[in-house]
Scaffold this motif. Sequence first.
Motif, PDB file in Angstrom:
ATOM      1  N   PHE A   1      -3.023  10.753  -5.056  1.00 52.15           N
ATOM      2  CA  PHE A   1      -3.554   9.175  -4.865  1.00 52.15           C
ATOM      3  C   PHE A   1      -5.028   9.046  -4.442  1.00 52.15           C
ATOM      4  O   PHE A   1      -5.797   8.432  -4.994  1.00 52.15           O
ATOM      5  CB  PHE A   1      -2.418   8.634  -3.816  1.00 52.15           C
ATOM      6  N   ALA A   2      -5.122  10.263  -3.408  1.00 54.95           N
ATOM      7  CA  ALA A   2      -6.424   9.767  -2.559  1.00 54.95           C
ATOM      8  C   ALA A   2      -7.566  10.271  -3.503  1.00 54.95           C
ATOM      9  O   ALA A   2      -8.727   9.650  -3.423  1.00 54.95           O
ATOM     10  CB  ALA A   2      -6.453  10.870  -1.405  1.00 54.95           C
TER      11      ALA A   2
ATOM     12  N   ALA B   1       2.733   6.088  -2.730  1.00 53.57           N
ATOM     13  CA  ALA B   1       4.152   6.865  -3.493  1.00 53.57           C
ATOM     14  C   ALA B   1       3.932   6.756  -4.890  1.00 53.57           C
ATOM     15  O   ALA B   1       4.182   7.862  -5.291  1.00 53.57           O
ATOM     16  CB  ALA B   1       5.466   5.965  -2.860  1.00 53.57           C
ATOM     17  N   GLU B   2       3.770   5.689  -5.511  1.00 55.83           N
ATOM     18  CA  GLU B   2       3.410   5.785  -6.734  1.00 55.83           C
ATOM     19  C   GLU B   2       2.504   6.854  -7.389  1.00 55.83           C
ATOM     20  O   GLU B   2       2.560   7.413  -8.538  1.00 55.83           O
ATOM     21  CB  GLU B   2       3.288   4.477  -7.494  1.00 55.83           C
ATOM     22  N   GLY B   3       1.219   6.784  -6.618  1.00 58.85           N
ATOM     23  CA  GLY B   3       0.052   7.543  -7.119  1.00 58.85           C
ATOM     24  C   GLY B   3       0.464   8.978  -6.551  1.00 58.85           C
ATOM     25  O   GLY B   3      -0.319  10.003  -7.423  1.00 58.85           O
TER      26      GLY B   3
ATOM     27  N   PHE C   1       0.775  -1.192   0.090  1.00 65.97           N
ATOM     28  CA  PHE C   1       0.016  -0.011  -0.214  1.00 65.97           C
ATOM     29  C   PHE C   1       0.748   1.058  -0.033  1.00 65.97           C
ATOM     30  O   PHE C   1       0.412   2.299  -0.712  1.00 65.97           O
ATOM     31  CB  PHE C   1      -0.844   0.012   1.231  1.00 65.97           C
ATOM     32  N   ARG C   2       1.981   1.285   0.772  1.00 66.42           N
ATOM     33  CA  ARG C   2       2.982   2.325   0.836  1.00 66.42           C
ATOM     34  C   ARG C   2       3.367   2.554  -0.705  1.00 66.42           C
ATOM     35  O   ARG C   2       3.668   3.745  -0.857  1.00 66.42           O
ATOM     36  CB  ARG C   2       4.067   2.153   2.053  1.00 66.42           C
TER      37      ARG C   2
ATOM     38  N   LYS D   1      -6.764   3.189  -8.450  1.00 66.96           N
ATOM     39  CA  LYS D   1      -6.008   2.470  -7.411  1.00 66.96           C
ATOM     40  C   LYS D   1      -5.833   1.042  -7.588  1.00 66.96           C
ATOM     41  O   LYS D   1      -4.672   0.377  -7.297  1.00 66.96           O
ATOM     42  CB  LYS D   1      -6.894   2.572  -6.171  1.00 66.96           C
ATOM     43  N   GLU D   2      -6.841   0.042  -8.023  1.00 69.96           N
ATOM     44  CA  GLU D   2      -6.500  -1.372  -8.373  1.00 69.96           C
ATOM     45  C   GLU D   2      -5.420  -1.424  -9.451  1.00 69.96           C
ATOM     46  O   GLU D   2      -4.643  -2.351  -9.115  1.00 69.96           O
ATOM     47  CB  GLU D   2      -7.871  -1.911  -8.778  1.00 69.96           C
ATOM     48  N   ALA D   3      -5.239  -0.828 -10.327  1.00 72.55           N
ATOM     49  CA  ALA D   3      -4.306  -0.774 -11.364  1.00 72.55           C
ATOM     50  C   ALA D   3      -2.918  -0.351 -10.757  1.00 72.55           C
ATOM     51  O   ALA D   3      -1.905  -1.298 -10.997  1.00 72.55           O
ATOM     52  CB  ALA D   3      -4.426   0.409 -12.659  1.00 72.55           C
ATOM     53  N   LEU D   4      -2.899   0.509  -9.890  1.00 70.92           N
ATOM     54  CA  LEU D   4      -1.599   0.679  -9.019  1.00 70.92           C
ATOM     55  C   LEU D   4      -1.283  -0.610  -8.235  1.00 70.92           C
ATOM     56  O   LEU D   4      -0.314  -0.838  -8.235  1.00 70.92           O
ATOM     57  CB  LEU D   4      -1.910   2.118  -8.315  1.00 70.92           C
TER      58      LEU D   4
END
Length: 245
Positions: free
Chosen positions: A225-226, A219-221, A214-215, A233-236
């Motif tokens: 991100f939120a 970070a990637e988002g 999750f972290r 989010k699922e793709a990430l």
Amino acid sequence: MERLLAIMKRLRDPATGCEWDVAQSFESIAPYTIEEAHEVADAIARGDMAELKDELGDLLLQVVFHAQIAEDTGHFTFADVVTAISDKMERRHPHIFGDTAEGGHHLWEQIKAEERRAKAAGGTLDGVALGLPALMRAEKLQKRAARVGFDWPDPSGSRAKIDEELQEIAEAGPDTLEEEFGDLLFAVVNWARHHSVDAEAALRAGNRKFERRFRAMEAEGGEGFAALDLDAKEALWQRVKHRDG
């Protein structure tokens, strides 16, 4: 050790000690003791030896704190605690400290069972601590029951029980839903036990995996991100999971 005992004795002095330390009891300190034990386990899981040294000190302080409370109330002293555990370790290892060649885990369990019988004519489940984490306590209760023959002969029985509990959850009303989820979790622990898997350790590992992934996903988002929708989010998540292995 003498220095630490002297520090705690001074902290607990009713006239000149620390107000907070003086006010504590077995009951008020117990949650800290459990917390420190978990922090020791966490340091071990992370392989952080410097942190482990500190956490073991914090855990030792808890033992000293309880022993000082016991001395203040006339029950026993820290020396009594040390004597009791030393006697127990020698008693449970007669192949090392005694005159028998027999040893190993089987003898350890046999001696423990004899000690429980000597303490009181209680039931099979007596002595399983209420303060244990729920998954760990479930496993210990199941192991105790298995000793007297109340157990599935193989993993298939416990696996079928999970299906049964899932169905009961599907049919449960609001008043019984929590109870049924408890039954399901108990059944899952039983299934894990039949596969020689420590359910508590397995869940801790699962928690660490989720946190790590999750972290990384967060970070990637980036800062947005939120605000991403669930599909994004699922793709990430899938990307991080694939990379994590």
